[in-house]
Design a protein around this motif. Sequence first.
Motif, PDB file in Angstrom:
ATOM      1  N   ASN A 352       0.819  -1.209   0.000  1.00 25.42           N
ATOM      2  CA  ASN A 352       0.000   0.000   0.000  1.00 25.42           C
ATOM      3  C   ASN A 352       0.859   1.268   0.000  1.00 25.42           C
ATOM      4  O   ASN A 352       0.331   2.365   0.110  1.00 25.42           O
ATOM      5  N   TYR A 353       2.193   1.093  -0.131  1.00 24.94           N
ATOM      6  CA  TYR A 353       3.130   2.218  -0.130  1.00 24.94           C
ATOM      7  C   TYR A 353       3.948   2.188  -1.417  1.00 24.94           C
ATOM      8  O   TYR A 353       4.388   1.132  -1.861  1.00 24.94           O
ATOM      9  N   TYR A 354       4.138   3.363  -2.020  1.00 20.58           N
ATOM     10  CA  TYR A 354       4.939   3.447  -3.242  1.00 20.58           C
ATOM     11  C   TYR A 354       5.783   4.713  -3.174  1.00 20.58           C
ATOM     12  O   TYR A 354       5.270   5.795  -2.877  1.00 20.58           O
ATOM     13  N   LYS A 355       7.078   4.586  -3.482  1.00 21.67           N
ATOM     14  CA  LYS A 355       7.965   5.737  -3.494  1.00 21.67           C
ATOM     15  C   LYS A 355       8.393   6.028  -4.918  1.00 21.67           C
ATOM     16  O   LYS A 355       8.979   5.181  -5.603  1.00 21.67           O
ATOM     17  N   VAL A 370       3.805  -1.272 -14.688  1.00 16.71           N
ATOM     18  CA  VAL A 370       2.687  -0.753 -13.899  1.00 16.71           C
ATOM     19  C   VAL A 370       2.230  -1.817 -12.909  1.00 16.71           C
ATOM     20  O   VAL A 370       1.926  -2.943 -13.278  1.00 16.71           O
ATOM     21  N   TYR A 371       2.211  -1.450 -11.627  1.00 15.39           N
ATOM     22  CA  TYR A 371       1.785  -2.355 -10.572  1.00 15.39           C
ATOM     23  C   TYR A 371       0.264  -2.345 -10.465  1.00 15.39           C
ATOM     24  O   TYR A 371      -0.434  -1.672 -11.213  1.00 15.39           O
ATOM     25  N   ASN A 372      -0.233  -3.055  -9.491  1.00 13.89           N
ATOM     26  CA  ASN A 372      -1.634  -2.957  -9.125  1.00 13.89           C
ATOM     27  C   ASN A 372      -1.776  -1.700  -8.268  1.00 13.89           C
ATOM     28  O   ASN A 372      -1.719  -1.740  -7.051  1.00 13.89           O
ATOM     29  N   LEU A 373      -1.949  -0.581  -8.914  1.00 10.31           N
ATOM     30  CA  LEU A 373      -1.882   0.714  -8.233  1.00 10.31           C
ATOM     31  C   LEU A 373      -3.137   1.036  -7.440  1.00 10.31           C
ATOM     32  O   LEU A 373      -3.137   1.974  -6.645  1.00 10.31           O
ATOM     33  N   ASP A 374      -4.201   0.279  -7.650  1.00 11.06           N
ATOM     34  CA  ASP A 374      -5.446   0.546  -6.916  1.00 11.06           C
ATOM     35  C   ASP A 374      -5.282   0.341  -5.419  1.00 11.06           C
ATOM     36  O   ASP A 374      -6.022   0.935  -4.627  1.00 11.06           O
ATOM     37  N   VAL A 375      -4.327  -0.495  -4.995  1.00 12.57           N
ATOM     38  CA  VAL A 375      -4.188  -0.795  -3.570  1.00 12.57           C
ATOM     39  C   VAL A 375      -3.272   0.194  -2.861  1.00 12.57           C
ATOM     40  O   VAL A 375      -3.185   0.193  -1.633  1.00 12.57           O
ATOM     41  N   VAL A 376      -2.568   1.037  -3.604  1.00 13.11           N
ATOM     42  CA  VAL A 376      -1.630   1.983  -3.001  1.00 13.11           C
ATOM     43  C   VAL A 376      -2.401   3.101  -2.310  1.00 13.11           C
ATOM     44  O   VAL A 376      -3.236   3.768  -2.912  1.00 13.11           O
ATOM     45  N   ARG A 377      -2.105   3.289  -1.016  1.00 11.00           N
ATOM     46  CA  ARG A 377      -2.744   4.343  -0.237  1.00 11.00           C
ATOM     47  C   ARG A 377      -1.772   5.468   0.130  1.00 11.00           C
ATOM     48  O   ARG A 377      -2.179   6.582   0.376  1.00 11.00           O
ATOM     49  N   HIS A 378      -0.486   5.151   0.180  1.00  4.40           N
ATOM     50  CA  HIS A 378       0.528   6.120   0.618  1.00  4.40           C
ATOM     51  C   HIS A 378       1.565   6.284  -0.483  1.00  4.40           C
ATOM     52  O   HIS A 378       2.267   5.329  -0.837  1.00  4.40           O
ATOM     53  N   VAL A 379       1.670   7.484  -1.031  1.00  8.37           N
ATOM     54  CA  VAL A 379       2.634   7.784  -2.092  1.00  8.37           C
ATOM     55  C   VAL A 379       3.690   8.730  -1.543  1.00  8.37           C
ATOM     56  O   VAL A 379       3.371   9.746  -0.916  1.00  8.37           O
ATOM     57  N   HIS A 380       4.952   8.386  -1.767  1.00  5.67           N
ATOM     58  CA  HIS A 380       6.073   9.221  -1.329  1.00  5.67           C
ATOM     59  C   HIS A 380       6.838   9.689  -2.560  1.00  5.67           C
ATOM     60  O   HIS A 380       7.349   8.870  -3.334  1.00  5.67           O
TER      61      HIS A 380
END
Length: 578
Positions: A352-355, A370-380
């Motif tokens: 749920n985190y992507y930097k 491209v990942y499964n970006l729908d699950v990412v909640r926190h972007v850094h």
Amino acid sequence: MDGRYQLFENLSNEIVYEIFEYLDAYHVYQAFYNLNKRFRNILMLSSLPIKLNTSNISKSSFHNYYEQFIVPNENRVSSMYLSHPFIADLILPASENIVRFSQLKTLVIENIDSEYLENILEHLAALSKLSLLIINSVYNIHSKNIVYERIFRLPALKRCVLSLNDIGICYSLPQNVGTFSSIEYLIIKNEVSLVELMSLLSYVPHLRYLSIDHLCHSYPERYKDFPLVLKDLTHVNLKLQRITFDYFESSIMKFFHHLQVLRISTSNDIEYLNATRWEKVISSYMSQLRVFDIEHEHVLKNGTDINLYQNLTNQFTTSFWTKRKWFFGHQHSCLGHSNHVIFYSTHSYRRNYYKLRNVCNRYNYLRQTVYNLDVVRHVHIGQQSRLNYCSIYFPNATELAISDAAFDGSACSLLGNIVCLSKLTKIVIDYKITHFSETMQILNSAYNCQTLVIHFFSVDESQLSFTQTSETFRLLSSRNNIRNLTVKSLCTLQQVEFLVQLCPRLQHLDIHVSHEDFQSIIKYFLRNYEGIRNLLTLHIKSSEDIWIEKVINTIAEERQVDEISAKVIGYFQCYLWR
């Protein structure tokens, strides 16, 4: 009246009970306790469980709520959130009073000093239904081992989330010799050494899920082996620090025989990119593994050929990996004079985190898998990220951290191409703010943001005065929804005044001030009730010792002794609650 509508008070008790189940207990009390006799009886005679959340209640409101509603219904309280030290003092003036809440299933403890925490844990063993415990301590814990040992004695505990700061030398918890915990889900967000982890695992034979945010090497201690088999442990999430693959394999892989999901973050040791070795480890230790999610960051040394790294990652394309549908990618990024390479899982990606990091050219940025970006909640957004090259969008992100102010274009436009700004509820600004106009633009678009964290606030006084008179400041002040504000750098009185006026709905303020400004800021907090009427708690960290006598005297001078509670934690931190 149109027959399609019905007055709320004409609804049956059964329907009212169903509606109350979806509402916050304090809001229900506020709306209905003094409405009429019928609704008061519904509240007081109900068997519905009460979730006691104290985070957004003023001192005066909490006293009535607690005495009129909670005390007569202690046996109905199923969850309790102790958000700051004053609440704990009022609800549990003696730590043994916790046993009165016999139906308590969930307990969340935050910002409570070490001695009180240890005492309350001693009495939690009397609660036979407590199944979830969350402890987030921003203050130093005298002994993590005492906390661990008392937690492991809790008879019904199934889930435990810990974030503990310890002081001084922390000696490893002795390995268990006979007392086992019922814990099945264990999440530890503070630093844990490998030796410490070995000891912790000896207490939790029924463990199913394990997550460690900071797992580090142990110097000079060595762990002692023990014969316990964790046959129920199927999910593991580890972020490794300074741990070589050799040490990782020899120390803890033996506990992973029944593992189904492994998520691991590593760095530096290039041996983690040895595909052949991973194949042997997985075949020998983790034959039931179905999800292998790895992220490895490596800094290329001077003269290191990127093609060498490419050859290593290509080894993860054999049939061993493809038949399990485990696929990987890598990203070459530049930061200053350093070259970083990130190797990561793609198909199984569920973090749920992507930097976002700076990539070395536009082509590399656009060809990222491209990942499964729908699950990412926190972007850094990392330093020197070239956002104008980025084509990745995170539709469900609710938290955004920004580590660089060097936007090549409009900040709002660039960020809006990456996240939906209106969905953000938390923003962390981790760069030095010297001009606030760009930050105001971001906040104006992120109007649903409730939590703002600023690491370096360095706007000078002349610019603050000019900004406060602008139309942008007025519009943002009337629109933003910020409830929680933390500033980690030293703040002056004028900077505090600026931020408080910018955020009129502010409920919790956490600041770091100089010793010279300490009393002035407390007086500002006391004298400006109308301007900051929503502010409930003020947490001040001072650059020098804080004396509780000075704080109490300042409050007395403003004739607010009965309205304001003050507490000094340690030597440098002070809490005020009103």
